[in-house]
Write an enzyme that holds these catalytic residues in place. Structure first.
Site, PDB file in Angstrom:
ATOM      1  N   HIS B  25       0.836  -1.204   0.000  1.00 33.88           N
ATOM      2  CA  HIS B  25       0.000   0.000   0.000  1.00 33.88           C
ATOM      3  C   HIS B  25       0.870   1.253   0.000  1.00 33.88           C
ATOM      4  O   HIS B  25       1.822   1.351   0.783  1.00 33.88           O
ATOM      5  CB  HIS B  25      -0.884   0.048   1.250  1.00 33.88           C
ATOM      6  CG  HIS B  25      -2.065  -0.858   1.201  1.00 33.88           C
ATOM      7  ND1 HIS B  25      -3.233  -0.601   1.875  1.00 33.88           N
ATOM      8  CD2 HIS B  25      -2.276  -2.026   0.541  1.00 33.88           C
ATOM      9  CE1 HIS B  25      -4.098  -1.574   1.662  1.00 33.88           C
ATOM     10  NE2 HIS B  25      -3.538  -2.457   0.862  1.00 33.88           N
ATOM     11  N   LYS B 180      -4.149 -11.372   5.277  1.00 31.67           N
ATOM     12  CA  LYS B 180      -3.866 -11.132   3.866  1.00 31.67           C
ATOM     13  C   LYS B 180      -2.536 -11.803   3.539  1.00 31.67           C
ATOM     14  O   LYS B 180      -1.493 -11.426   4.067  1.00 31.67           O
ATOM     15  CB  LYS B 180      -3.776  -9.624   3.604  1.00 31.67           C
ATOM     16  CG  LYS B 180      -3.357  -9.251   2.201  1.00 31.67           C
ATOM     17  CD  LYS B 180      -4.355  -9.698   1.155  1.00 31.67           C
ATOM     18  CE  LYS B 180      -5.527  -8.745   1.074  1.00 31.67           C
ATOM     19  NZ  LYS B 180      -6.591  -9.234   0.162  1.00 31.67           N
ATOM     20  N   ASP B 208      -6.056 -15.207   2.834  1.00 30.11           N
ATOM     21  CA  ASP B 208      -6.426 -14.684   1.517  1.00 30.11           C
ATOM     22  C   ASP B 208      -5.183 -14.266   0.743  1.00 30.11           C
ATOM     23  O   ASP B 208      -4.708 -13.145   0.882  1.00 30.11           O
ATOM     24  CB  ASP B 208      -7.361 -13.479   1.688  1.00 30.11           C
ATOM     25  CG  ASP B 208      -7.606 -12.758   0.380  1.00 30.11           C
ATOM     26  OD1 ASP B 208      -7.342 -13.337  -0.692  1.00 30.11           O
ATOM     27  OD2 ASP B 208      -8.074 -11.599   0.418  1.00 30.11           O
ATOM     28  N   ASN B 210      -4.942 -13.701  -2.409  1.00 29.67           N
ATOM     29  CA  ASN B 210      -5.243 -12.929  -3.637  1.00 29.67           C
ATOM     30  C   ASN B 210      -4.707 -13.588  -4.910  1.00 29.67           C
ATOM     31  O   ASN B 210      -4.007 -12.954  -5.695  1.00 29.67           O
ATOM     32  CB  ASN B 210      -4.665 -11.512  -3.526  1.00 29.67           C
ATOM     33  CG  ASN B 210      -5.568 -10.568  -2.765  1.00 29.67           C
ATOM     34  OD1 ASN B 210      -5.136  -9.919  -1.821  1.00 29.67           O
ATOM     35  ND2 ASN B 210      -6.826 -10.487  -3.139  1.00 29.67           N
ATOM     36  N   HIS B 307     -16.512  -8.072   1.516  1.00 29.78           N
ATOM     37  CA  HIS B 307     -15.159  -7.689   1.136  1.00 29.78           C
ATOM     38  C   HIS B 307     -14.909  -6.225   1.475  1.00 29.78           C
ATOM     39  O   HIS B 307     -15.828  -5.428   1.551  1.00 29.78           O
ATOM     40  CB  HIS B 307     -14.994  -7.904  -0.374  1.00 29.78           C
ATOM     41  CG  HIS B 307     -13.762  -7.320  -0.954  1.00 29.78           C
ATOM     42  ND1 HIS B 307     -13.782  -6.221  -1.786  1.00 29.78           N
ATOM     43  CD2 HIS B 307     -12.468  -7.683  -0.821  1.00 29.78           C
ATOM     44  CE1 HIS B 307     -12.544  -5.944  -2.152  1.00 29.78           C
ATOM     45  NE2 HIS B 307     -11.728  -6.807  -1.592  1.00 29.78           N
ATOM     46  N   ASN B 309     -12.021  -2.897   0.697  1.00 33.37           N
ATOM     47  CA  ASN B 309     -10.794  -2.171   0.355  1.00 33.37           C
ATOM     48  C   ASN B 309     -10.588  -1.119   1.437  1.00 33.37           C
ATOM     49  O   ASN B 309     -11.475  -0.898   2.267  1.00 33.37           O
ATOM     50  CB  ASN B 309     -10.941  -1.473  -0.995  1.00 33.37           C
ATOM     51  CG  ASN B 309     -10.890  -2.438  -2.166  1.00 33.37           C
ATOM     52  OD1 ASN B 309     -11.876  -2.653  -2.842  1.00 33.37           O
ATOM     53  ND2 ASN B 309      -9.750  -3.035  -2.402  1.00 33.37           N
ATOM     54  N   ARG B 389      -4.080   4.034  -7.722  1.00 31.88           N
ATOM     55  CA  ARG B 389      -3.387   3.133  -6.804  1.00 31.88           C
ATOM     56  C   ARG B 389      -2.488   2.180  -7.593  1.00 31.88           C
ATOM     57  O   ARG B 389      -2.928   1.566  -8.557  1.00 31.88           O
ATOM     58  CB  ARG B 389      -4.438   2.330  -6.017  1.00 31.88           C
ATOM     59  CG  ARG B 389      -3.825   1.248  -5.163  1.00 31.88           C
ATOM     60  CD  ARG B 389      -4.891   0.469  -4.410  1.00 31.88           C
ATOM     61  NE  ARG B 389      -4.295  -0.701  -3.770  1.00 31.88           N
ATOM     62  CZ  ARG B 389      -4.959  -1.557  -3.000  1.00 31.88           C
ATOM     63  NH1 ARG B 389      -6.251  -1.365  -2.768  1.00 31.88           N
ATOM     64  NH2 ARG B 389      -4.353  -2.592  -2.462  1.00 31.88           N
TER      65      ARG B 389
END
Lengths: 409, 409
Positions: B25, B180, B208, B210, B307, B309, B389
């Site tokens: 991030h 994550k 998760d 991804n 979910h 963000n 992003r």
């Protein structure tokens, strides 16, 4: 805002001798009218089945709803569920959904009136301006026993059905035609469909024998009517049987009998048993639950139509509001409205013109209760002597050897 | 009532260096805040993604919505769809749904304020009083490059993650924990899960990565984490790959990546690819569309979670309102809220206590805009220099050899 009182009134209205796979319609059809009084003159309307055991449940539910916020549908459903006799399971339908449905509609009517908008605004908004209905043909006698001929005439052969279709198409402009079958042996009903196709070459046709046929017979009829039907409705009982028929049928199968509650959707769709589901807010639990059903159909690319029993103008208005908001109402809906011949409990029934009902813009369902008519039809209920619909017993008064058989052929 | 104006404000807020399968991030997370002014002081709030192409679309949609009745969601969606650039398909999500979503939420906020009730009343009513959230753990650096250590500390090994979980569980009372993953090779992340299980024997755990893993790797991790995870989220890309993993996985697979629009549901459910869908109203098209998604999951007996963000308090409130009304919210929802450390655009963010948010009873979403904070975070947006992003590019500033790979292992 709270529900101050829920008034429940059973009514009866004249019904012609319409034939089906279980017998014949009795001279009086029953319904239950619900008025939800939320104070300040705000009253919501609902309509449901009229059979006595159901009426009892609806009355119990009405008492349980006093004090509930009509905007809190979940609380209303809980209140109804708490007092619901779950043993009463008509055709495997969800007992709570059946009892809650007229109150859900009445709550939405109140909500919509409170915000000064049609009910469809609370269902996601209007996606169409007209909701299409189909001509709903029945084999019928010219009159009930020991009565004079009704205005619809007899329809006991292809010519009679074509004349009936002509009457309905001329009067209401219907653009699709459904025949209630399961009355005569399949070959006879196929001939009727062929006659309707010849007389109405442009009208999509449907045939609904109400599970009168075996899988084998259904498969044969499906082949024999290839190219003639937009869908074949409930030819045979059960999801498994429907799936077997669907495998080779050249047209989609439709149902309001093997998929009547949420837990039927997965097995039916997984097996490819049906290509069209006829939603019916009266047993799915109201308009929002019917919209949920349509959402599942949409995800599965399964078509949506609407089912009808003999009904009055509150139910018609509810169907129109739902139909106005469903993105995937892919087929014209059924309605018995023409058979009620103008008898109603609302002051101005929504008219069927060019085969469809214009979606009302007025607040709520778009219909108002006619209290004189309600009182009159309630009086008829009191006097008619019928408390539970029984098409088979009524048929036996004419043909003592008659038996209900599913499947029959 | 009509939409008089829709004000669209991009904002940026500090974000810690959270690691994921695409990189890390950036120091600023972007969001877009929508205010729907319907006159008479009635303003509805919405929140969505902040990337520049999306922001452009949202601005175009805002202009198109002037004059629309906030009760007519279908008309609002049509107005948005007419101007929507459908070529912008982030991760195969429905472009119209993404752009319409914040306006749908804002319309529901206005509707609910107009009727003096919480938004959940317009979604079928409250079925629970608290909406549960899970602790959302990330591997993370102690600080952004050339910055001082943030208050969360580093978490680059099992001990660091256990400490992070302890901090979040102590502070918010979370009763389930999500990690994550997809950052380190699977054996390392399995060790982290084992450490979390040892430290939190009663907390359901989730992992998760991804889509960082091949089918083969996913299958091996699933076996290695048998009995440890309540679900394994998006181990591998695509419905087909997920279905292959699901066949032998001892736990349900969850997704917010392979099922992101209605037409993914049928193939995913038919193949048994997922046992849990993480709803996200930001890309499913709003709260009603998310409720439709949940209705499909319910019919299929597929679990529902939510979910997240990086987001602010309007999105949290919207998730809580949706969660309050969904009969089948079967798992605690995700939220990034703790990572925002109190920075928000609402005056009183809904607090997470004992791992859940109490469903507000106040009208609308239950939160009010803090205009000073909005102005401050907008100023940060203007100054932060980030417009899209890009976790991968940011990671490359530290590790020039870094590449985004899906799957990586």
């Amino acid at each position: 805002m709270r529900i101050v009182a829920a008034v429940v009134t059973p009514v009866a209205f004249p019904d012609p001798p319409l034939l089906n796979s279980a017998g014949v319609h009795e001279p009086w059809a029953l319904r239950t009218i619900v008025e939800l009084d939320c104070g300040d003159g705000l009253i919501g309307l609902g309509e449901t089945f009229g059979d006595a055991p159901h009426l009892d449940q609806v009355r119990r539910a009405a008492a349980a709803l006093a004090g509930v916020d009509p905007f809190d549908l979940a609380a209303g459903r809980r209140a109804v569920a708490a007092g619901c006799d779950r043993a009463e399971r008509a055709d495997r339908q969800d007992p709570v959904a059946r009892v809650f449905a007229p109150f859900e509609v009445a709550c939405l009517d109140v909500q919509a009136r409170a915000v000064g908008r049609p009910v469809h605004a609370l269902l996601g908004g209007r996606v169409r301006d007209h909701v299409a209905f189909s001509a709903y043909l029945f084999y019928k006698w010219g009159a009930h026993p020991s009565s004079t001929e009704d205005g619809f005439g007899a329809a006991l052969d292809p010519d009679g059905l074509v004349a009936q279709a002509r009457l309905f198409v001329d009067r209401y402009g219907f653009r699709s035609i459904k025949l209630k079958g399961g009355v005569y042996e399949p070959a006879v009903e196929i001939e009727a469909i062929q006659a309707l196709r010849a007389a109405f070459p442009e009208h999509p046709l449907r045939l609904d024998p109400n599970c009168a046929w075996t899988v084998d017979t259904s498969a044969k009829v499906a082949v024999a009517t290839a190219g003639l039907l937009e869908y074949l409705e409930d030819p045979t009982p059960g999801i498994d049987g429907m799936a077997e028929v669907a495998r080779d049928a050249p047209m989609p199968l439709a149902t309001n009998m093997c998929v009547v509650r949420t837990d039927h959707l997965r097995p039916a769709f997984t097996q490819g048993a049906v290509g069209v589901v006829l939603a019916d807010h009266h047993f799915w639990g109201g308009l929002r639950a019917s919209a949920d059903l349509a959402a599942v159909c949409r995800a599965w690319d399964v078509g949506v139509s609407m089912h009808s029993n003999s009904h009055l103008g509150i139910s018609l208005a509810a169907m129109v509001q739902l139909g106005a908001a469903l993105p995937n109402l892919t087929y014209a809906a059924d309605t018995h409205t023409p058979w009620q011949d103008g008898v109603d409990v609302v002051t101005a029934p929504l008219p069927i013109v060019d085969g469809s009902v214009a979606v009302p813009s007025s607040p709520g369902l778009g219909v108002e209760l006619d209290r004189d008519q309600l009182a009159r039809l309630h009086e008829r209920y009191e006097r008619c002597g019928i408390r539970v619909r029984d098409d088979t017993a009524y048929m036996r008064t004419v043909d003592p050897a008659y038996r209900k058989l599913r499947p029959r052929w």
